[in-house]
Design a protein around this motif. Structure first.
Motif, PDB file in Angstrom:
ATOM      1  N   LEU A 324     -37.005 -18.354 -29.420  1.00 24.22           N
ATOM      2  CA  LEU A 324     -38.107 -17.615 -28.793  1.00 24.22           C
ATOM      3  C   LEU A 324     -38.378 -18.106 -27.374  1.00 24.22           C
ATOM      4  N   VAL A 325     -38.364 -19.423 -27.194  1.00 26.63           N
ATOM      5  CA  VAL A 325     -38.557 -19.980 -25.853  1.00 26.63           C
ATOM      6  C   VAL A 325     -37.420 -19.534 -24.941  1.00 26.63           C
ATOM      7  N   TYR A 326     -36.205 -19.624 -25.446  1.00 29.63           N
ATOM      8  CA  TYR A 326     -35.041 -19.239 -24.644  1.00 29.63           C
ATOM      9  C   TYR A 326     -35.099 -17.763 -24.266  1.00 29.63           C
ATOM     10  N   THR A 327     -35.457 -16.916 -25.227  1.00 22.95           N
ATOM     11  CA  THR A 327     -35.507 -15.479 -24.964  1.00 22.95           C
ATOM     12  C   THR A 327     -36.554 -15.142 -23.921  1.00 22.95           C
ATOM     13  N   ALA A 328     -37.732 -15.765 -24.027  1.00 18.73           N
ATOM     14  CA  ALA A 328     -38.788 -15.497 -23.051  1.00 18.73           C
ATOM     15  C   ALA A 328     -38.362 -15.926 -21.648  1.00 18.73           C
ATOM     16  N   ILE A 329     -37.747 -17.085 -21.540  1.00 20.20           N
ATOM     17  CA  ILE A 329     -37.283 -17.567 -20.242  1.00 20.20           C
ATOM     18  C   ILE A 329     -36.169 -16.670 -19.711  1.00 20.20           C
ATOM     19  N   TYR A 330     -35.270 -16.271 -20.586  1.00 16.18           N
ATOM     20  CA  TYR A 330     -34.170 -15.393 -20.173  1.00 16.18           C
ATOM     21  C   TYR A 330     -34.705 -14.070 -19.631  1.00 16.18           C
ATOM     22  N   VAL A 331     -35.695 -13.498 -20.294  1.00 20.41           N
ATOM     23  CA  VAL A 331     -36.268 -12.229 -19.840  1.00 20.41           C
ATOM     24  C   VAL A 331     -36.813 -12.374 -18.419  1.00 20.41           C
ATOM     25  N   MET A 375     -30.200 -18.020 -10.094  1.00 19.40           N
ATOM     26  CA  MET A 375     -28.831 -18.439 -10.413  1.00 19.40           C
ATOM     27  C   MET A 375     -28.795 -19.892 -10.895  1.00 19.40           C
ATOM     28  N   PHE A 376     -29.528 -20.781 -10.225  1.00 22.65           N
ATOM     29  CA  PHE A 376     -29.584 -22.178 -10.669  1.00 22.65           C
ATOM     30  C   PHE A 376     -30.213 -22.283 -12.059  1.00 22.65           C
ATOM     31  N   SER A 377     -31.233 -21.460 -12.310  1.00 24.31           N
ATOM     32  CA  SER A 377     -31.889 -21.488 -13.616  1.00 24.31           C
ATOM     33  C   SER A 377     -30.943 -21.002 -14.710  1.00 24.31           C
ATOM     34  N   MET A 378     -30.213 -19.926 -14.447  1.00 20.95           N
ATOM     35  CA  MET A 378     -29.260 -19.426 -15.439  1.00 20.95           C
ATOM     36  C   MET A 378     -28.151 -20.429 -15.709  1.00 20.95           C
ATOM     37  N   ALA A 379     -27.799 -21.201 -14.701  1.00 19.45           N
ATOM     38  CA  ALA A 379     -26.789 -22.236 -14.888  1.00 19.45           C
ATOM     39  C   ALA A 379     -27.323 -23.412 -15.686  1.00 19.45           C
ATOM     40  N   GLY A 380     -28.653 -23.479 -15.858  1.00 19.68           N
ATOM     41  CA  GLY A 380     -29.246 -24.562 -16.651  1.00 19.68           C
ATOM     42  C   GLY A 380     -29.476 -25.835 -15.873  1.00 19.68           C
ATOM     43  N   ILE A 381     -29.761 -25.699 -14.587  1.00 25.34           N
ATOM     44  CA  ILE A 381     -29.964 -26.873 -13.739  1.00 25.34           C
ATOM     45  C   ILE A 381     -31.447 -27.246 -13.739  1.00 25.34           C
ATOM     46  N   PRO A 382     -31.792 -28.502 -14.074  1.00 28.79           N
ATOM     47  CA  PRO A 382     -33.204 -28.918 -14.082  1.00 28.79           C
ATOM     48  C   PRO A 382     -33.724 -29.029 -12.659  1.00 28.79           C
ATOM     49  N   PRO A 383     -35.044 -28.893 -12.476  1.00 28.60           N
ATOM     50  CA  PRO A 383     -36.096 -28.704 -13.494  1.00 28.60           C
ATOM     51  C   PRO A 383     -36.481 -27.245 -13.695  1.00 28.60           C
ATOM     52  N   LEU A 384     -35.571 -26.331 -13.466  1.00 26.78           N
ATOM     53  CA  LEU A 384     -35.876 -24.907 -13.596  1.00 26.78           C
ATOM     54  C   LEU A 384     -35.974 -24.506 -15.061  1.00 26.78           C
ATOM     55  N   ALA A 385     -36.542 -23.323 -15.303  1.00 28.40           N
ATOM     56  CA  ALA A 385     -36.866 -22.910 -16.670  1.00 28.40           C
ATOM     57  C   ALA A 385     -35.630 -22.797 -17.551  1.00 28.40           C
ATOM     58  N   GLY A 386     -34.502 -22.328 -16.982  1.00 25.83           N
ATOM     59  CA  GLY A 386     -33.305 -22.147 -17.778  1.00 25.83           C
ATOM     60  C   GLY A 386     -32.814 -23.425 -18.431  1.00 25.83           C
ATOM     61  N   PHE A 387     -33.021 -24.557 -17.765  1.00 31.39           N
ATOM     62  CA  PHE A 387     -32.629 -25.852 -18.342  1.00 31.39           C
ATOM     63  C   PHE A 387     -33.394 -26.127 -19.630  1.00 31.39           C
ATOM     64  N   PHE A 388     -34.695 -25.880 -19.612  1.00 29.48           N
ATOM     65  CA  PHE A 388     -35.516 -26.162 -20.787  1.00 29.48           C
ATOM     66  C   PHE A 388     -35.204 -25.196 -21.924  1.00 29.48           C
ATOM     67  N   GLY A 389     -34.875 -23.924 -21.587  1.00 26.28           N
ATOM     68  CA  GLY A 389     -34.498 -22.979 -22.627  1.00 26.28           C
ATOM     69  C   GLY A 389     -33.275 -23.466 -23.396  1.00 26.28           C
ATOM     70  N   GLY A 451     -39.827 -15.355  -9.907  1.00 20.17           N
ATOM     71  CA  GLY A 451     -39.303 -16.551  -9.255  1.00 20.17           C
ATOM     72  C   GLY A 451     -40.235 -17.740  -9.409  1.00 20.17           C
ATOM     73  N   ALA A 452     -41.526 -17.491  -9.240  1.00 18.73           N
ATOM     74  CA  ALA A 452     -42.502 -18.576  -9.402  1.00 18.73           C
ATOM     75  C   ALA A 452     -42.528 -19.079 -10.838  1.00 18.73           C
ATOM     76  N   ALA A 453     -42.485 -18.154 -11.804  1.00 20.53           N
ATOM     77  CA  ALA A 453     -42.482 -18.560 -13.212  1.00 20.53           C
ATOM     78  C   ALA A 453     -41.240 -19.370 -13.559  1.00 20.53           C
ATOM     79  N   THR A 454     -40.092 -18.997 -12.988  1.00 19.74           N
ATOM     80  CA  THR A 454     -38.848 -19.710 -13.259  1.00 19.74           C
ATOM     81  C   THR A 454     -38.856 -21.098 -12.647  1.00 19.74           C
ATOM     82  N   ALA A 455     -39.350 -21.190 -11.413  1.00 22.96           N
ATOM     83  CA  ALA A 455     -39.315 -22.468 -10.705  1.00 22.96           C
ATOM     84  C   ALA A 455     -40.378 -23.444 -11.195  1.00 22.96           C
TER      85      ALA A 455
END
Length: 478
Positions: A324-331, A375-389, A451-455
């Motif tokens: 659920l966390v991952y899906t919300a961040i992905y959206v 793009m950095f978030s989708m790659a899973g680079i911290p501290p962006l949201a994609g890393f935590f997902g 962008g703000a939510a992701t960063a």
């Protein structure tokens, strides 16, 4: 009346009435039909979201057990409505410029959102199918909405043809489940599985149901429609496909596998592990060769589905929370990325190739910065949201003893970082392709907000984590 309990479906009833009313308004309104229907549709989605949140409180079933509302359904519905509303924002100016400003599109989005809401509240294989088909039929039309464009009509035809095949697989699996369990109710199927060792017929039915749902989330090997439909459909429609139906289908996958088929975890876990690994690998390697940004994002979405399925494979509350966390961040980050793609216009022409992002950092620095964040978030680079997902689903897999799956996920993330970082390289280091057309306010707001939510997710993760934990708890305990 107790069996009906229509009040728990009040958001869906309101949304259906609004969609039909806006359809009639669009038919009889001669001027500004597009703007009026779009604004009214956005208002309808907002009102529906408020009703969904206002009705939260425990678990309730209605319509003779066909429909269920719990914290999990509330979480998924809010996510679907937000995704549909933001994707409609992306279409406001784009459809007008491309000559697609017809009032039917917002109405189709409303009916698709209605079907998705019914999907996540399904408590029976029949209500599941009705919600799924209502959403799918609306989306088939939106894929071919640019009816004078050969690519769009081809995308709609491919989506419809393969979607019909997936529906057939799902129905065949449902018929087998009914034949061996004696009921289509989720709780009845669970009781049949708990009564003794699952029969081979029921396991075969489960496999066909999983195949039908895997198509809806575009998981390998049922992903073949995704790149062509993403490329051919109008870009705002592609943005819609990449978030709202994906979130609803993942939620439905969770409800079906951890609800009626929870006692058969040992059987379906192997299926989920296999399609998760295949999706991550195909998404990581196939996207490298893509030159069209929409096809690249299609393979990216396949890979992200693979990561989300890691949490489902864990099969416990922590895994569900991770999904659920991952899906919300992905959206959020995917909508932002598509917002940047929609905004990329030069000389009044929409651009879709990766090379079209060349020099964007000099011609539109803020747009390039936002795209780089996504793009950095989708790659899973911290501290962006994609890393935590990714962190939450990987930890859930390790705790469930599926550490090889988590290791493959990490390696696939490393490979996928190549094509995400390639876009950043093109924007910041390649020669400029010229000035970018001015962006409308609605589009800029969507990109800025996502962008703000992701960063800044790491600054305030509590609300999302708390809501996801409550949703996972209600699903497991329900």
């Amino acid at each position: 009346m107790a069996a009906l309990n229509w009040t728990i479906a009040l958001p869906e009833i309101v949304l259906a009435l609004c969609a039909m009313a806006i359809l009639m308004i669009g038919v009889f309104l001669r001027r500004n039909a597009w703007s009026t229907s779009a604004m009214l549709s956005l208002a309808a989605l907002l009102v529906t979201a408020v009703l969904v949140l206002a009705g939260e409180g425990g678990r309730a079933t209605g319509f003779s057990g066909l429909f269920v509302v719990d914290a999990f359904a509330v979480f998924a519905k809010v996510l679907v409505l937000a995704a549909a509303g933001l994707s409609l924002f992306l279409a406001l100016d784009w459809h007008r410029r491309e000559g697609l400003a017809r009032f039917e599109y917002p109405v189709l989005v409303l009916f698709a959102a209605l079907g998705m809401m019914m999907m996540v509240s399904a408590n029976d294989l029949m209500s599941l199918y009705v919600g799924l088909e209502l959403a799918s039929l609306s989306l088939y039309v939106t894929a071919a909405f640019a009816r004078d464009d050969l690519r769009s009509t081809e995308a709609g035809l491919k989506y419809f043809t393969l979607g019909a095949l997936a529906s057939g697989l799902l129905l065949y699996g449902a018929s087998l489940a009914y034949g061996y369990a004696g009921t289509t109710r989720f709780d009845g199927i669970a009781e049949a599985l708990q009564a003794g060792p699952p029969s081979m017929g029921l396991i075969v039915g489960l496999s066909f149901i999983a195949a039908g749902l895997a198509f809806k989330v575009s998981a390998v090997p049922f992903h073949m429609w995704t790149p062509d439909v993403y490329e051919g459909a109008p870009t705002p429609v592609t943005a819609l496909f990449s978030v709202a139906p994906k979130a609803a289908a993942i939620a439905l996958f969770l409800r079906v596998m951890t609800g009626p088929f929870a006692p058969a975890l040992a059987q379906w876990q192997q299926i989920i592990v296999l399609i998760s690994i295949a999706s991550m690998l195909v998404g990581a390697f196939a996207a490298i060769a893509q030159s069209n940004i929409k096809r690249l994002m299609a393979y990216s979405s396949i890979g992200h589905v693979g990561y989300a399925l890691i949490g489902l494979a864990a099969g416990d509350e922590a895994g569900i929370r991770g999904v659920l966390v991952y899906t919300a961040i992905y959206v959020v980050m995917n909508l932002g990325a598509f917002g940047c793609i929609v905004a990329l216009r030069r000389d009044g022409v929409a651009r879709e190739r990766v090379e079209d992002f060349a020099g964007l950092a000099r011609s539109a620095p803020l747009l390039a910065l936002a795209m780089a964040v996504f793009m950095f978030s989708m790659a899973g680079i911290p501290p962006l949201a994609g890393f935590f997902g990714k962190l939450y689903v990987f930890v859930a897999a390790v705790n469930a003893g599926l550490w090889p799956l988590a290791v493959i996920g990490v390696l696939a993330s490393v490979v996928s970082a190549f094509y995400y970082l390639r876009i950043v390289k093109v924007m910041y280091f390649d020669a400029s392709e010229g000035a970018v057309d001015p962006r409308p306010l609605a589009l800029s707001l969507v990109v800025a907000a996502t962008g703000a939510a992701t960063a800044l997710f790491a600054v305030l993760p509590g609300p999302l984590l708390g809501a996801a934990a409550a949703a996972a708890r209600s699903l497991v305990g329900g």
